[in-house]
Design a protein around this motif. Structure first.
Motif, PDB file in Angstrom:
ATOM      1  N   ARG A 511       0.836  -1.184   0.000  1.00 28.10           N
ATOM      2  CA  ARG A 511       0.000   0.000   0.000  1.00 28.10           C
ATOM      3  C   ARG A 511       0.882   1.248   0.000  1.00 28.10           C
ATOM      4  NH1 ARG A 511      -2.779   0.201   5.242  1.00 28.10           N
ATOM      5  NH2 ARG A 511      -4.101   1.805   4.316  1.00 28.10           N
ATOM      6  N   ARG A 513       0.324   5.120   1.158  1.00 25.40           N
ATOM      7  CA  ARG A 513      -0.659   5.895   1.927  1.00 25.40           C
ATOM      8  C   ARG A 513      -0.134   7.316   2.131  1.00 25.40           C
ATOM      9  NH1 ARG A 513      -2.171   6.392   7.682  1.00 25.40           N
ATOM     10  NH2 ARG A 513      -4.447   6.315   7.877  1.00 25.40           N
ATOM     11  N   GLU A 514      -0.830   8.287   1.548  1.00 24.98           N
ATOM     12  CA  GLU A 514      -0.338   9.657   1.563  1.00 24.98           C
ATOM     13  C   GLU A 514      -0.204  10.221   2.970  1.00 24.98           C
ATOM     14  OE1 GLU A 514      -1.195  13.733  -0.945  1.00 24.98           O
ATOM     15  OE2 GLU A 514      -2.920  12.557  -0.295  1.00 24.98           O
ATOM     16  N   SER A 515      -1.133   9.871   3.862  1.00 26.03           N
ATOM     17  CA  SER A 515      -1.096  10.447   5.207  1.00 26.03           C
ATOM     18  C   SER A 515      -0.025   9.810   6.087  1.00 26.03           C
ATOM     19  CB  SER A 515      -2.468  10.308   5.872  1.00 26.03           C
ATOM     20  OG  SER A 515      -2.854   8.958   5.940  1.00 26.03           O
ATOM     21  N   SER A 516       0.570   8.700   5.650  1.00 23.18           N
ATOM     22  CA  SER A 516       1.731   8.097   6.324  1.00 23.18           C
ATOM     23  C   SER A 516       2.795   7.899   5.257  1.00 23.18           C
ATOM     24  CB  SER A 516       1.350   6.770   6.980  1.00 23.18           C
ATOM     25  OG  SER A 516       0.274   6.934   7.871  1.00 23.18           O
ATOM     26  N   TYR A 521       3.901  -0.408   4.040  1.00 23.68           N
ATOM     27  CA  TYR A 521       2.746  -1.288   4.280  1.00 23.68           C
ATOM     28  C   TYR A 521       2.907  -2.538   3.430  1.00 23.68           C
ATOM     29  CZ  TYR A 521       0.567   2.673   6.637  1.00 23.68           C
ATOM     30  OH  TYR A 521       0.288   3.704   7.510  1.00 23.68           O
ATOM     31  N   ASP A 528      -5.714  -0.668  -1.025  1.00 23.24           N
ATOM     32  CA  ASP A 528      -6.800   0.303  -1.102  1.00 23.24           C
ATOM     33  C   ASP A 528      -6.481   1.396  -2.106  1.00 23.24           C
ATOM     34  OD1 ASP A 528      -4.714   1.059   0.539  1.00 23.24           O
ATOM     35  OD2 ASP A 528      -5.951   1.635   2.239  1.00 23.24           O
ATOM     36  N   TYR A 537      -4.807   7.057  -1.530  1.00 22.42           N
ATOM     37  CA  TYR A 537      -4.338   5.691  -1.315  1.00 22.42           C
ATOM     38  C   TYR A 537      -4.067   5.040  -2.681  1.00 22.42           C
ATOM     39  CZ  TYR A 537      -6.277   6.495   3.335  1.00 22.42           C
ATOM     40  OH  TYR A 537      -6.562   7.011   4.569  1.00 22.42           O
ATOM     41  N   ASP A 539      -1.480   1.629  -4.700  1.00 22.16           N
ATOM     42  CA  ASP A 539      -0.839   0.343  -4.454  1.00 22.16           C
ATOM     43  C   ASP A 539       0.127   0.015  -5.580  1.00 22.16           C
ATOM     44  OD1 ASP A 539      -2.836  -0.582  -2.222  1.00 22.16           O
ATOM     45  OD2 ASP A 539      -4.084   0.007  -3.921  1.00 22.16           O
ATOM     46  N   TRP A 593       4.790   5.819   0.111  1.00 24.40           N
ATOM     47  CA  TRP A 593       4.288   6.945  -0.696  1.00 24.40           C
ATOM     48  C   TRP A 593       5.444   7.813  -1.212  1.00 24.40           C
ATOM     49  CZ3 TRP A 593      -0.562   8.066  -2.426  1.00 24.40           C
ATOM     50  CH2 TRP A 593      -0.772   9.332  -2.977  1.00 24.40           C
ATOM     51  N   TYR A 670     -13.054   6.128  -1.274  1.00 22.70           N
ATOM     52  CA  TYR A 670     -12.133   5.097  -0.772  1.00 22.70           C
ATOM     53  C   TYR A 670     -12.771   3.711  -0.810  1.00 22.70           C
ATOM     54  CZ  TYR A 670      -9.241   2.518   2.608  1.00 22.70           C
ATOM     55  OH  TYR A 670      -8.447   1.584   3.223  1.00 22.70           O
TER      56      TYR A 670
END
Length: 914
Positions: A511, A513-516, A521, A528, A537, A539, A593, A670
């Motif tokens: 994954r 993930r922009e916010s992390s 992941y 997602d 999000y 992948d 990301w 999402y």
């Protein structure tokens, strides 16, 4: 004149009798039937059906020989007034009988769909077996949580049982009950009601178990000023939405005795509020008036609400004698255990000396909450140190974002990786060189968890199997029969045997993930795409294609993704999933990301890609599929045609860098699919590559899905269930369930000129029900040979054809030894009562029976499917009428072609990479 008057009176009487739905030709005691097809004692037409149902309930209340009103299905009973139930009454129904609130009902608050007859209370009431659609969207003008349209509301009532119900889409509670006692609430499925699933107010002796509850607006289970409570073996979750709900379980005290509250063996996940909320508002009171024991629960990812501070695992204030022991908290927001009121700075209730003991728990991966996140993300927090105390004893804390403690301390806790057996699958058994329980057998590991034999020395360990080290384990399974074994000597664990000529397909997925942006992941159970809360999000995914060397031999390539989330929820916008070619290789151990490898950033945060036209960061995907925002996840595979990209890789035109998967727009849309790490082969991403080839005409596999299947239901012995979307076996409520099924085997006739020899036959059934629930007993599914042919248009529990009865009700069969009604099945498998339906196929080897049919030894009468024991073990599989090819019963037959003169026709060979 007298004769004329008598004639008129007689005619009027007949008109009254024929127009009123009286039970003049009623069913024999103890059951009265209500139906929508004219077959009931009281018959409904889909409008104002409360009239006839209430007449049936009153009839039972007035006639002591009768105990039960049964709603026949399939039918939707639309009501516009409350149903009134009296004492000593059972209101039950078929699973496809639905009570639905009318559109725009306009009822006043606290007027429920079902209520007791007497305002002073009734006793001995059971409600079971049917569906209630509270029609939220048809009454959307009213607010949720304000007392509108509770499903059931009882006052001053004792001995109430509600079980095996499906209640959904409402504004209020499922069962709201006040000033009552002896309440049992079990085996229910509750989805997005508008308040609490169960709300007991000033009651005693309340037990709720084996329920599957998805919260909206408030909690799954709630008690207020109630004592002697057991909440156990429930699965509770929520969905990510502003109306998604509060705590999973709420325990509330403002006065009186709230002792003996036990909350155990539950799974509580993704709740919008805290997993469990203990809230006392009475201020100072005698310590002997409250006690709560929370044990053997699993909490993960609870407390997702972005708008409140009072989130966490167990959040409490104002309660004495709270013991939290032998639980697992994984990825909880704010803190696993926290003393606070509605905000960090709220002083909470008056009074002092409130004590919570936290013992033998595992607390890992706690993360900050969303609102006012600073100072959150600890393992344990006490925001009320002047009035509340948290005592810590022998817990294990690890990898909590902000640290382990805030305003608390411990001298006995340990700080180490607990070494779960399968954390990504939420398997929280502890690894052990002596053995951990896998769900079916004991499995030895190469390492042992530091939590084994590390619990409080005074805790009971007597339920742990030997060798138990004479000390309790920390975690969910401490002092249970599933506790991991003690022992210190590692043993060499042999690897599984390697098959000859193996073909290994390596798969990687991560994954982004922009916010992390720097988090890796790699081991998530899902992938997602899309956007949520202003975060995006994406992948990356890779399959090994090294076995393919000639792109001209590839006919097509399909990427299959299994869509499952957000369960039961729509999205504001559509999700258009797109596949691109990553611009360079990436490292699964480091990709995020921001980065594609260790210390190597993407040129563009979120990944670099080429589109189908070779444009860097272009917008013409290799493959695309659209998920409408109004569509609910339906737990099946969706396919993307990636033939062109796979051929480019196989030809050597480009290095195989896999797939970059994203949504065209990334906001309010999402969705999630299962990943390669989800633990179930039937759900993982798959790459199906079909090659053009000339197969050798020796052994061929063929799957037949066009089955003819009928349910046989003892509770409705003359009803023909030809078009049900499911088949079922086992027993429930003293009734048995069986099935007959037939496949066309004429093409496998071994006596034909060009004959085929059957070498293998597998019957596959897709298990899905009861979702999220266990059963008291195991279900041993068995297959027999029906003793004679049967007619799908007429077969039932009592009959095999029109006006032709079975010799034995429930079906005549021969077993494998040729014994009539014998007990040696042709095939069998066992589903444990403790197992949850996992939405996949289960297989039965029916080779011997199919060979008997294709050889001509016996007429093909199909399969009779039943459970060995038929009590407290009801389960259901999808039928041929379920509407989804991926869930229908199938018969896979391996045949060997014996003729040498069969023309060989090129066909497509498909290989699944998963």
């Amino acid at each position: 004149m007298l004769k004329r008057e008598l004639g008129v009176l007689f005619l009027v009487g007949c008109l009254i009798i024929t127009s009123a739905p009286v039970a003049s030709c009623r069913s024999p005691a103890p059951i009265i039937y209500v139906a929508g097809d004219g077959s009931g004692d009281f018959n409904c037409d889909g409008k104002d059906d409360h009239v006839q149902i209430n007449q049936a309930l009153k009839f039972v209340a007035d006639n002591s020989a009768y105990t039960t009103v049964h709603l026949k299905g399939p039918f939707t009973y639309v009501i516009d007034d409350t149903l009134l139930i009296g004492s000593n009454t059972i209101l039950e129904g078929d699973s496809n009988a639905v009570i639905k609130l009318t559109n725009n009902a306009g009822w006043e608050t606290m007027k429920p769909l079902i209520q007791q007859m007497s305002s002073s209370g009734n006793n001995n009431i059971t409600i079971r077996g049917f569906e209630v659609n509270v029609n939220h969207d048809g009454n959307s003008e009213l607010a949720k949580g304000k007392g509108y349209y509770n499903v059931i509301y009882f006052l001053y009532t004792s001995n109430v049982t509600v079980h095996d119900m499906y209640m959904h889409d409402g504004h209020g509670d499922g069962l709201r009950i006040k000033y009552s006692s002896n309440i049992k609430f079990y085996n229910n499925t509750i989805d997005k009601l508008g308040h609490d699933g169960l709300f007991a107010i000033e009651c005693s002796n309340v037990e709720a178990w084996n329920n599957r509850i998805t919260c909206r607006t408030n909690s799954a289970l709630r008690v207020w000023n109630t004592n002697n409570v057991k909440f156990h073996d429930n699965f509770i979750d929520s969905f990510y939405h502003w109306s998604a709900g509060g705590p999973g379980i709420q325990v509330e005290r403002s006065s009186g005795d709230m002792n003996n509250i036990k909350i155990y063996d539950n799974v509580i996940t993704n709740t919008y509020g805290p997993g469990i909320w203990l809230i006392g508002t009475a201020g100072a009171y005698d310590k002997s008036l409250s006690s709560v024991h929370i044990y053997h629960n699993i909490f993960y990812d609870s407390g997702t609400n972005p708008s409140i501070e009072w989130v966490g695992g167990v959040l409490g204030s104002g309660f004495h004698n709270v013991l939290v022991e032998n639980n697992v908290f994984d990825g909880v927001h704010n803190a696993a255990v926290v003393n606070m009121y509605s905000t960090d700075t709220n002083a909470g209730p008056s009074g002092t000396g409130f004590t919570t003991t936290v013992r033998n728990n595992i607390i890992v991966n706690t993360v900050p909450r969303t609102k006012n996140s600073a100072g959150t993300g600890y393992g344990v927090i006490n925001h009320l140190p002047s009035s509340h105390t948290i005592v810590l004893e022998n817990n294990c804390l690890y990898n909590n974002a902000a640290g382990n403690y805030k305003n608390v301390k411990s001298t006995t806790d340990i700080y180490a990786d607990p070494l779960f057996a399968g954390q990504s699958l939420h398997d929280y058994h502890l690894k052990s060189v002596a053995g951990h329980w896998s769900g079916t057998k004991w499995v030895k590991d190469s390492v042992s968890s530091p939590c084994i034999d590390a619990g409080n020395p005074s805790s009971d360990y007597s339920k742990e199997p030997e060798d138990n080290g004479n000390r309790i384990n920390i975690g969910r399974y401490g002092n249970t029969i599933y506790a991991s074994l003690s022992g210190t000597a590692p043993e060499v664990i042999p690897e599984d045997p390697v098959p000859q000529d193996p073909v290994v397909f390596k798969v990687s997925d991560n994954r982004l993930r922009e916010s992390s942006p720097d988090a890796v992941y790699r081991d998530s159970t899902f992938i997602d795409v899309g956007g949520m809360n202003n975060a995006r999000y994406r992948d990356v995914m890779w399959f090994d294609l090294s076995e393919y060397t000639n792109p001209s031999e590839i006919d097509n390539a399909t990427l299959s993704l299994y869509w499952y989330y957000p369960a039961g929820s729509t999205r504001p916008d559509d999700t258009i999933v797109e596949v691109y070619r990553p611009a360079s290789s990436w490292n699964s151990s480091y990709v995020s990301w921001n980065k594609k490898d260790k210390n190597v950033a993407w040129k563009n945060a979120g990944g670099d890609w080429y589109d189908k036209k070779g444009v860097l960061q272009g917008s013409t995907p290799y493959a695309t599929i659209t998920f409408k925002g109004s569509t609910l996840p339906d737990n099946r595979y969706y396919e993307l045609d990636v033939t062109e990209l796979v051929k480019e890789y196989v030809s050597g035109k480009y290095e195989n860098t896999g797939f970059l998967i994203k949504a065209r727009t990334e906001n309010n849309n999402y969705i999630a699919f299962y990943s390669n790490e989800c633990g179930k082969d039937s759900l993982v991403p798959k790459l199906n590559v079909a090659e053009k080839a000339l197969p050798v005409p020796v052994t061929i596999d063929k799957t037949i899905t066009r089955a003819i299947d009928n349910r046989l239901r003892e509770g409705s012995p003359d009803t023909v269930y030809q078009d049900s979307s499911f088949i079922d076996v086992g027993g429930m409520n003293d009734a048995r369930y069986r099935d007959v099924m037939w496949f066309d085997l004429s093409v496998y006739d071994e006596t034909a000129e060009v004959s085929t020899e059957v070498t293998g036959a597998t019957l596959s059934l897709y298990w899905y029900y009861p979702a999220g629930n266990t059963r008291p007993d195991d279900t041993i599914v068995e297959v027999y040979r029906p003793a004679s042919s049967w007619n799908t248009s007429y077969v039932s529990w009592n009959k095999r054809d029109k006006n032709v009865a079975w010799k034995n009700a429930g079906g005549d069969w021969y077993d494998k030894n040729g014994v009539l009604q014998g007990s040696t099945p042709y095939a069998t498998f066992t589903i444990r009562g403790s197992a949850f339906p996992d939405n996949r196929y289960y297989e039965l080897d029916v080779t011997e029976l199919v060979k008997e049919y294709t050889s001509g030894k016996y007429e093909n009468t199909g399969f009779l499917i039943k459970a060995r024991n038929e009590n407290n073990n009801y389960i259901a599989f999808y039928s041929n009428e379920c509407g989804k090819e991926t869930q229908k019963p199938s018969l896979n037959i391996t045949k060997k072609v014996s003729s040498e003169n069969i023309p060989v026709v090129p066909e497509i060979i498909e290989k699944n990479h998963s």
